[in-house]
Write an enzyme that holds these catalytic residues in place. Structure first.
Site, mmCIF file in Angstrom:
data_model
loop_
_atom_site.group_PDB
_atom_site.id
_atom_site.type_symbol
_atom_site.label_atom_id
_atom_site.label_comp_id
_atom_site.label_asym_id
_atom_site.label_seq_id
_atom_site.Cartn_x
_atom_site.Cartn_y
_atom_site.Cartn_z
ATOM 1 N N GLU A 82 59.569 15.974 105.502
ATOM 2 C CA GLU A 82 60.206 15.061 104.566
ATOM 3 C C GLU A 82 60.163 13.615 105.047
ATOM 4 O OE1 GLU A 82 63.980 16.427 103.313
ATOM 5 O OE2 GLU A 82 64.294 14.730 101.964
ATOM 6 N N ASP A 83 60.322 13.398 106.325
ATOM 7 C CA ASP A 83 60.559 12.036 106.800
ATOM 8 C C ASP A 83 59.463 11.422 107.667
ATOM 9 O OD1 ASP A 83 62.962 11.992 105.484
ATOM 10 O OD2 ASP A 83 64.120 12.723 107.197
#
Ligand code: MN
Length: 499
Positions: A82-83
């Site tokens: 996600e990051d």
């Protein structure tokens, strides 16, 4: 936090993990740590701390629950997709498919937010979450550990986010951990969320309860000393601790009808917990407790050892008058029951992983690991969301029937499939795998042989009886199948003959 501080925290994680993991597993955990550090390099949490603190805290919780290597590695990497610039493929290449699947599952659950939405959206999102989580219990456990740390650091977020996350915690993650029987985390999540969702009520209860807790502290200590002596005299080895009710659940109880905010009417604000070695000891302790402290008439004893709660919880609860005639709850259980109460589903998970190593059920029970199958906890998840869908709390005035058309159908292994109303074993086969549709010889539903056009209902466990050789799907099945995939595949095969 300094880099040195981080490394020393990671070493203490390793130390704890070494107690139950093999050397080669530890090596993988170390390389996941290095990978996570470089992937999140330069990123910061809103608190200003280096980002890597977060995955580290998540992994620490997972080690505390004694989860396996794959979970810990996935915990360290859970925010990488996600990051950071890394993708699922990169994780798979470096750490294998199981880890990549877990990280992917956690990422999916995270993206399903319950943004103060209308009730039907809420239930729909929950339904999707359950489907993702049901694939692997470890996804839920990592998500719970993730939520726990995010709640501890919630203060750093903007106000609207604080409330949104805290509410989601109260509505989803706390009840979820309760359904999975992880009592330890449920109370903590609720108490972390409480001040953000109901700030005024929190202030009030916090203040009022302080005095009450202080008073009772004394009483409990006295009882503890007395009981320790008596049990020793009777040759029962026991660990006695005081336990205070979590603030949020205290508030909920005070709000109940018939209690009307009266502390005196809440009978388990303070509890004594007595942990012993064997089941018979539990009953022995009960006798000794009642010999010293009079049980409160009528509300008396609950024997959850003979009759466990649906989530597996076992203990004897009794309410007695303390020396200064306050009502105190006494909980009596074995060490194994205690572990189950605090770590429920984690123990389930341990069970299946130990089982794979060839450990017998007997040995597992001896270790306090409850024998259970995946099917049972997945069914528990589904039952929970059915109840939510029915619950007035969430759906007060909403005439919402979308969920009635949902059927959660299980494979014998506990995989769950979401089928439309009217679906049959043939639909099930094609939804599981289009290839399986070519091997349908018969089907059982809940262990009984049924006809292939039998309509399935939520909660059914369906097994396809396979033929030895692949065969052409029967054209007549088109009369009753309801899924697009079954229809399409049957037609495709039928056309092959015609051409
Ligand atoms: Mn996270």
């Amino acid at each position: 936090m300094t880099e040195k501080g981080l490394e020393s925290q990671f070493s203490s994680l390793l130390k704890e993990a070494k107690v139950y993991l093999k050397n080669k597993d530890i090596k993988t955990v170390v390389s996941a740590w290095d990978f996570a550090k470089s992937a999140h390099a330069g990123q910061k949490r809103l608190s200003g701390d280096p980002y890597i603190i977060h995955p580290l805290e998540v992994a620490k919780t997972l080690v505390h629950w004694k989860l396996d290597r794959t979970s810990i590695v996935a915990g360290l990497l859970h925010d990488v997709i996600e990051d950071t610039e890394y993708k699922e493929k990169d994780i798979e290449k470096k750490f294998g498919k199981p880890v990549a699947n877990l990280v992917n599952g956690v990422t999916k659950v995270t993206s399903l937010r319950l943004k103060g939405s209308r009730e039907e959206v809420f239930i729909e999102t929950l339904r999707k979450m359950i489907l993702v989580m049901a694939k692997d219990l470890r996804v839920v456990l990592i998500k719970l550990a993730d939520r726990l740390h995010n709640m501890k650091t919630l203060g750093a977020l903007p106000i609207d986010k604080q409330r949104e996350n805290a509410l989601e915690t109260l509505e989803i993650y706390a009840p979820l951990s309760e359904r999975l029987g992880i009592g330890e985390i449920k109370g903590r999540l609720e108490d972390l969320a409480f001040p953000y969702v109901y700030p005024k009520e929190f202030e009030r209860i916090n203040k009022l309860s302080k005095r009450y807790y202080e008073q009772s502290q004394n009483t409990v200590e006295k009882m503890q000393q007395r009981l320790t002596k008596e049990l020793e005299k009777n040759g029962i080895k026991a660990k006695i601790t005081g336990r205070r009710k979590h603030l949020y659940s205290l508030w909920r109880k005070l709000e109940r009808k018939g209690i009307g905010g009266d502390f005196e009417k809440v009978q388990d604000i303070i509890a004594l917990r007595i942990i012993v070695n064997t089941d018979p000891d539990c009953y022995g302790v009960l006798g000794i407790v009642h010999a010293i402290y009079k049980p409160v008439p009528k509300i008396g004893v609950s024997d959850f050892i003979a009759l466990p709660k649906p989530n597996g919880y076992q203990s004897i609860h009794t309410k007695v008058f303390s020396p200064n005639s306050h009502i105190v709850e006494v909980q009596i259980r074995t060490h194994a029951m205690h572990d189950q109460a605090e770590h429920g589903a984690c123990a389930h998970w341990m069970y299946s992983s130990e089982k794979n190593k060839g450990v017998s059920d007997r040995e597992l029970e001896d270790k306090g690991i409850k024998v259970g199958s995946k099917l049972s906890w997945v069914k528990e998840l589904v039952r929970w969301q059915d109840e939510l869908a029915d619950s007035k709390e969430f759906l007060e005035a909403v005439k919402f029937d979308a969920l009635n058309h949902r059927n959660f159908i299980f494979s014998p292994k506990g995989d769950v499939y979401d089928l439309p109303q009217g679906a049959t074993p043939v639909d099930f086969a094609f939804v599981v795998h289009t290839g399986l549709g070519k091997y349908i010889r018969g089907a059982t539903v809940n262990d009984k042989i049924v006809s292939l056009d039998q309509k399935l209902f939520s909660g059914d466990v369906v097994e396809i009886i396979k033929s030895k050789e692949a065969r052409r799907p029967n054209r007549d099945w088109l009369e009753f199948v309801v899924t697009t995939v079954a229809r399409r595949e049957i037609l495709k095969e039928a056309r092959k003959i015609n051409n």
